[in-house]
Write a protein that holds these residues in place. Structure first.
Motif, PDB file in Angstrom:
ATOM      1  N   ALA A 393       0.832  -1.206   0.000  1.00  0.00           N
ATOM      2  CA  ALA A 393       0.000   0.000   0.000  1.00  0.00           C
ATOM      3  C   ALA A 393       0.866   1.255   0.000  1.00  0.00           C
ATOM      4  O   ALA A 393       0.590   2.229  -0.717  1.00  0.00           O
ATOM      5  CB  ALA A 393      -0.929  -0.014   1.216  1.00  0.00           C
ATOM      6  N   LYS A 394       1.940   1.242   0.798  1.00  0.00           N
ATOM      7  CA  LYS A 394       2.834   2.404   0.848  1.00  0.00           C
ATOM      8  C   LYS A 394       3.557   2.614  -0.473  1.00  0.00           C
ATOM      9  O   LYS A 394       3.946   3.740  -0.805  1.00  0.00           O
ATOM     10  CB  LYS A 394       3.842   2.232   1.986  1.00  0.00           C
ATOM     11  N   LEU A 395       3.738   1.539  -1.224  1.00  0.00           N
ATOM     12  CA  LEU A 395       4.420   1.637  -2.515  1.00  0.00           C
ATOM     13  C   LEU A 395       3.458   1.935  -3.666  1.00  0.00           C
ATOM     14  O   LEU A 395       3.846   1.932  -4.839  1.00  0.00           O
ATOM     15  CB  LEU A 395       5.166   0.333  -2.811  1.00  0.00           C
ATOM     16  N   GLY A 396       2.180   2.205  -3.333  1.00  0.00           N
ATOM     17  CA  GLY A 396       1.224   2.557  -4.377  1.00  0.00           C
ATOM     18  C   GLY A 396       0.764   1.376  -5.206  1.00  0.00           C
ATOM     19  O   GLY A 396       0.485   1.534  -6.405  1.00  0.00           O
ATOM     20  N   ARG A 397       0.634   0.213  -4.591  1.00  0.00           N
ATOM     21  CA  ARG A 397       0.168  -0.993  -5.288  1.00  0.00           C
ATOM     22  C   ARG A 397      -1.078  -1.517  -4.579  1.00  0.00           C
ATOM     23  O   ARG A 397      -1.083  -2.574  -3.947  1.00  0.00           O
ATOM     24  CB  ARG A 397       1.287  -2.041  -5.318  1.00  0.00           C
ATOM     25  N   PRO A 398      -2.203  -0.751  -4.644  1.00  0.00           N
ATOM     26  CA  PRO A 398      -3.390  -1.052  -3.837  1.00  0.00           C
ATOM     27  C   PRO A 398      -4.058  -2.382  -4.159  1.00  0.00           C
ATOM     28  O   PRO A 398      -4.577  -3.049  -3.248  1.00  0.00           O
ATOM     29  CB  PRO A 398      -4.330   0.127  -4.121  1.00  0.00           C
ATOM     30  N   ALA A 399      -4.090  -2.786  -5.423  1.00  0.00           N
ATOM     31  CA  ALA A 399      -4.758  -4.042  -5.772  1.00  0.00           C
ATOM     32  C   ALA A 399      -4.067  -5.228  -5.099  1.00  0.00           C
ATOM     33  O   ALA A 399      -4.715  -6.121  -4.542  1.00  0.00           O
ATOM     34  CB  ALA A 399      -4.775  -4.218  -7.289  1.00  0.00           C
ATOM     35  N   GLU A 400      -2.731  -5.239  -5.148  1.00  0.00           N
ATOM     36  CA  GLU A 400      -1.975  -6.316  -4.490  1.00  0.00           C
ATOM     37  C   GLU A 400      -2.125  -6.229  -2.971  1.00  0.00           C
ATOM     38  O   GLU A 400      -2.241  -7.257  -2.288  1.00  0.00           O
ATOM     39  CB  GLU A 400      -0.501  -6.219  -4.877  1.00  0.00           C
ATOM     40  N   ALA A 401      -2.125  -5.006  -2.436  1.00  0.00           N
ATOM     41  CA  ALA A 401      -2.280  -4.819  -0.993  1.00  0.00           C
ATOM     42  C   ALA A 401      -3.629  -5.350  -0.522  1.00  0.00           C
ATOM     43  O   ALA A 401      -3.723  -6.000   0.532  1.00  0.00           O
ATOM     44  CB  ALA A 401      -2.132  -3.340  -0.643  1.00  0.00           C
ATOM     45  N   LYS A 402      -4.674  -5.075  -1.301  1.00  0.00           N
ATOM     46  CA  LYS A 402      -6.022  -5.540  -0.933  1.00  0.00           C
ATOM     47  C   LYS A 402      -6.052  -7.066  -0.809  1.00  0.00           C
ATOM     48  O   LYS A 402      -6.589  -7.615   0.169  1.00  0.00           O
ATOM     49  CB  LYS A 402      -7.025  -5.070  -1.988  1.00  0.00           C
ATOM     50  N   LEU A 403      -5.473  -7.754  -1.787  1.00  0.00           N
ATOM     51  CA  LEU A 403      -5.455  -9.209  -1.753  1.00  0.00           C
ATOM     52  C   LEU A 403      -4.698  -9.738  -0.530  1.00  0.00           C
ATOM     53  O   LEU A 403      -5.120 -10.713   0.106  1.00  0.00           O
ATOM     54  CB  LEU A 403      -4.818  -9.759  -3.031  1.00  0.00           C
ATOM     55  N   GLU A 404      -3.590  -9.090  -0.190  1.00  0.00           N
ATOM     56  CA  GLU A 404      -2.795  -9.544   0.952  1.00  0.00           C
ATOM     57  C   GLU A 404      -3.513  -9.275   2.276  1.00  0.00           C
ATOM     58  O   GLU A 404      -3.472 -10.101   3.195  1.00  0.00           O
ATOM     59  CB  GLU A 404      -1.423  -8.857   0.948  1.00  0.00           C
ATOM     60  N   PHE A 405      -4.190  -8.120   2.392  1.00  0.00           N
ATOM     61  CA  PHE A 405      -4.971  -7.852   3.602  1.00  0.00           C
ATOM     62  C   PHE A 405      -6.091  -8.885   3.751  1.00  0.00           C
ATOM     63  O   PHE A 405      -6.363  -9.361   4.857  1.00  0.00           O
ATOM     64  CB  PHE A 405      -5.565  -6.434   3.561  1.00  0.00           C
ATOM     65  N   GLU A 406      -6.742  -9.232   2.653  1.00  0.00           N
ATOM     66  CA  GLU A 406      -7.816 -10.229   2.700  1.00  0.00           C
ATOM     67  C   GLU A 406      -7.261 -11.600   3.070  1.00  0.00           C
ATOM     68  O   GLU A 406      -7.889 -12.360   3.823  1.00  0.00           O
ATOM     69  CB  GLU A 406      -8.535 -10.277   1.350  1.00  0.00           C
ATOM     70  N   ARG A 407      -6.093 -11.935   2.571  1.00  0.00           N
ATOM     71  CA  ARG A 407      -5.460 -13.211   2.910  1.00  0.00           C
ATOM     72  C   ARG A 407      -5.109 -13.251   4.400  1.00  0.00           C
ATOM     73  O   ARG A 407      -5.319 -14.264   5.075  1.00  0.00           O
ATOM     74  CB  ARG A 407      -4.196 -13.411   2.064  1.00  0.00           C
ATOM     75  N   ALA A 408      -4.612 -12.147   4.911  1.00  0.00           N
ATOM     76  CA  ALA A 408      -4.285 -12.069   6.337  1.00  0.00           C
ATOM     77  C   ALA A 408      -5.550 -12.201   7.188  1.00  0.00           C
ATOM     78  O   ALA A 408      -5.552 -12.903   8.211  1.00  0.00           O
ATOM     79  CB  ALA A 408      -3.579 -10.750   6.639  1.00  0.00           C
ATOM     80  N   ALA A 409      -6.626 -11.543   6.771  1.00  0.00           N
ATOM     81  CA  ALA A 409      -7.885 -11.617   7.523  1.00  0.00           C
ATOM     82  C   ALA A 409      -8.415 -13.043   7.566  1.00  0.00           C
ATOM     83  O   ALA A 409      -8.952 -13.497   8.585  1.00  0.00           O
ATOM     84  CB  ALA A 409      -8.919 -10.685   6.899  1.00  0.00           C
ATOM     85  N   ALA A 410      -8.260 -13.776   6.468  1.00  0.00           N
ATOM     86  CA  ALA A 410      -8.729 -15.165   6.423  1.00  0.00           C
ATOM     87  C   ALA A 410      -7.955 -16.045   7.397  1.00  0.00           C
ATOM     88  O   ALA A 410      -8.496 -17.038   7.905  1.00  0.00           O
ATOM     89  CB  ALA A 410      -8.595 -15.708   5.002  1.00  0.00           C
ATOM     90  N   MET A 411      -6.713 -15.699   7.681  1.00  0.00           N
ATOM     91  CA  MET A 411      -5.893 -16.482   8.615  1.00  0.00           C
ATOM     92  C   MET A 411      -6.141 -16.107  10.073  1.00  0.00           C
ATOM     93  O   MET A 411      -5.911 -16.918  10.969  1.00  0.00           O
ATOM     94  CB  MET A 411      -4.408 -16.263   8.318  1.00  0.00           C
ATOM     95  N   ALA A 412      -6.573 -14.869  10.315  1.00  0.00           N
ATOM     96  CA  ALA A 412      -6.685 -14.362  11.681  1.00  0.00           C
ATOM     97  C   ALA A 412      -7.832 -15.045  12.416  1.00  0.00           C
ATOM     98  O   ALA A 412      -8.913 -15.244  11.864  1.00  0.00           O
ATOM     99  CB  ALA A 412      -6.888 -12.851  11.664  1.00  0.00           C
ATOM    100  N   SER A 413      -7.598 -15.395  13.700  1.00  0.00           N
ATOM    101  CA  SER A 413      -8.637 -16.007  14.527  1.00  0.00           C
ATOM    102  C   SER A 413      -9.298 -14.997  15.451  1.00  0.00           C
ATOM    103  O   SER A 413     -10.426 -15.197  15.888  1.00  0.00           O
ATOM    104  CB  SER A 413      -8.047 -17.146  15.375  1.00  0.00           C
ATOM    105  N   ASN A 414      -8.588 -13.919  15.765  1.00  0.00           N
ATOM    106  CA  ASN A 414      -9.136 -12.896  16.647  1.00  0.00           C
ATOM    107  C   ASN A 414     -10.112 -12.019  15.864  1.00  0.00           C
ATOM    108  O   ASN A 414      -9.790 -11.506  14.792  1.00  0.00           O
ATOM    109  CB  ASN A 414      -8.001 -12.048  17.226  1.00  0.00           C
ATOM    110  N   GLU A 415     -11.313 -11.855  16.405  1.00  0.00           N
ATOM    111  CA  GLU A 415     -12.359 -11.121  15.693  1.00  0.00           C
ATOM    112  C   GLU A 415     -11.960  -9.668  15.435  1.00  0.00           C
ATOM    113  O   GLU A 415     -12.273  -9.104  14.379  1.00  0.00           O
ATOM    114  CB  GLU A 415     -13.664 -11.182  16.489  1.00  0.00           C
ATOM    115  N   ARG A 416     -11.307  -9.038  16.411  1.00  0.00           N
ATOM    116  CA  ARG A 416     -10.912  -7.632  16.258  1.00  0.00           C
ATOM    117  C   ARG A 416      -9.845  -7.494  15.172  1.00  0.00           C
ATOM    118  O   ARG A 416      -9.878  -6.563  14.366  1.00  0.00           O
ATOM    119  CB  ARG A 416     -10.379  -7.085  17.587  1.00  0.00           C
ATOM    120  N   GLU A 417      -8.892  -8.423  15.179  1.00  0.00           N
ATOM    121  CA  GLU A 417      -7.854  -8.400  14.144  1.00  0.00           C
ATOM    122  C   GLU A 417      -8.453  -8.589  12.757  1.00  0.00           C
ATOM    123  O   GLU A 417      -8.103  -7.891  11.807  1.00  0.00           O
ATOM    124  CB  GLU A 417      -6.830  -9.506  14.408  1.00  0.00           C
ATOM    125  N   LYS A 418      -9.351  -9.561  12.658  1.00  0.00           N
ATOM    126  CA  LYS A 418      -9.980  -9.853  11.368  1.00  0.00           C
ATOM    127  C   LYS A 418     -10.706  -8.603  10.841  1.00  0.00           C
ATOM    128  O   LYS A 418     -10.581  -8.248   9.658  1.00  0.00           O
ATOM    129  CB  LYS A 418     -10.949 -11.016  11.517  1.00  0.00           C
TER     130      LYS A 418
END
Length: 430
Positions: A393-418
């Motif tokens: 995201a900081k490097l101006g690559r929002p589409a790739e950042a979005k996919l990685e944030f979604e991948r991280a959310a799918a792994m997270a077990s804590n509701e607040r983190e997700k």
């Protein structure tokens, strides 16, 4: 059973289980049996409290029930009459200690010390060298912190079946070895200290960022870890890493009030209101870090600060920065490099990548993160795609950042983190 009552029982068990297991283990001299009897008391509470209501002193109810179960078990084991009478007197005396009408201030202090000693004995028993380091850590997290097998597995970055088998084997090994329920003599302390320090560290980490559930933090675990770390300082006052761990936990705990907003949502480090950081805990942490440095310099291994003191030094860089932009990220990156040499791990490497990105730009950090993408230990570690997403995201690559944030959310077990990760993903646009 109502949800409120179930939450109350769970909370009481989290806070009191180690004390109950420790007290029963002192009676039975069998940690595995003590855990079983404490669990029996918990089952009794789950059956009784919904019908009879919550007792005035839930912790005392659980303690008394577990001790009665222990006496019943000892009777069935056909103890001698003299020994049984002795244990009965001991139970009566200790039960009296928890009834306020019959205790004076001196008795309360004595009871508190005894309970504290029981928890320490329990921890050192679970950390006996007859067990492997991994088994010691898992067993102590189970007995002292009351963590579930799933929570221990996530804390140790291992599968749940592996941890479950390890716990069963560890308890069997302790029983077969007849490990005494006692604090080690000073000459044997150092060989048991490494595992004890790691356990306290992992307990604090689970409390600082809970692996699962609806809350970002579990302050009960943070408080317990901090209490145990302070107790260890009195037990091993010449060990630099004991002070290093205390310093780390004091400094990390100082941020607790600023880590969540009024709705309980996570507030990331760089966005926190630093005026809410606890100045007393920061002073205590810096003082402990200074003592760790003095002791490390006097030790004859020539290695300098140990892993906990190095992490405390990193936390101190944050604590000394009045504003986020004042943080000395170059020094933090250098400290992580030193930490990686003393205690190499994929998680340390990931944290170093974050520090490098803050000191030298997101492209430099991303190159280091990309090198970790195939690391087996981080395959289910949601902070890896989360960090990568932030850098993209900081490097101006929002589409790739979005996919990685979604991948991280799918792994997270804590509701607040997700929720936080999904919100970050949404901020990247379509």
């Amino acid at each position: 059973m109502t949800d409120d009552l179930h939450r109350t029982i769970t909370a009481v068990w989290r806070l009191e289980s180690a004390k109950i297991i420790g007290a029963v283990a002192r009676m039975t001299r069998d940690v595995s049996l003590a855990e079983e009897l404490a669990q029996d008391a918990l089952v009794a509470a789950l059956e009784t409290w919904p019908r009879q209501g919550l007792p005035d002193k839930p912790a005392a109810w659980l303690m008394t029930t577990a001790k009665h179960r222990a006496l019943d078990r000892l009777r069935h084991a056909k103890l001698s009459g003299e020994k049984l009478v002795q244990l009965g007197h001991e139970l009566d005396a200790r039960e009296a200690m928890i009834v306020p009408d019959f205790v004076n201030a001196l008795d309360e202090d004595r009871a508190a010390r005894e309970i504290g000693d029981d928890v320490l004995r329990l921890m050192f028993c679970a950390c006996h060298p007859v067990l492997s380091l991994e088994a010691r850590v898992a067993l102590t997290l189970k007995l002292v912190a009351g963590l579930s097998t799933a929570e221990i597995a996530r804390a140790c970055l291992q599968s749940e079946p592996t941890v479950a088998q390890r716990l069963v084997r560890a308890k069997r090994t302790l029983g077969e070895a007849r490990v005494p329920f006692e604090l080690p003599r000073r000459e044997h302390l150092s060989e048991r200290l490494v595992a004890v320090l790691e356990v306290i560290y992992l307990i604090f980490n689970e409390g600082y960022t809970a692996t699962s559930g609806a809350h970002w933090m579990r302050t009960d675990l943070c408080d317990e870890a901090l209490r145990l770390a302070r107790m260890l300082v009195t037990l091993a006052p010449q060990a630099s890493e004991v002070y290093g761990l205390q310093a780390l936990l004091e400094l990390q705990a100082s941020r607790a009030a600023a880590r969540v907003d009024a709705q309980g949502e996570p507030v990331l480090l760089l966005e926190q209101d630093r005026s809410r950081w606890d100045a007393l805990l920061i002073r205590r942490g810096l003082a402990a870090l200074e003592q760790a440095g003095i002791l490390a310099a006097a030790e004859d291994d020539g290695l300098g600060l140990g892993p906990y003191a190095l992490q405390a030094s990193i936390a101190a860089c944050h604590a000394r920065a009045q504003r986020a932009q004042d943080t000395d990220w170059a020094r933090i990156a250098a400290l992580y490099e030193a930490l990686a040499m003393r205690q190499p791990s994929p998680v340390v490497a990931l944290n170093r990548a974050v520090a490098v990105s803050m000191a030298f730009g997101p492209a430099a950090g991303l190159a280091l993160v990309d090198d970790l993408m195939e690391e087996p230990a981080l395959r289910q570690y949601h902070w890896l795609p989360s960090v990568r997403a932030d850098l993209l995201a900081k490097l101006g690559r929002p589409a790739e950042a979005k996919l990685e944030f979604e991948r991280a959310a799918a792994m997270a077990s804590n509701e607040r983190e997700k929720a936080l990760l999904l919100r970050r993903a949404g901020e990247q646009g379509d």
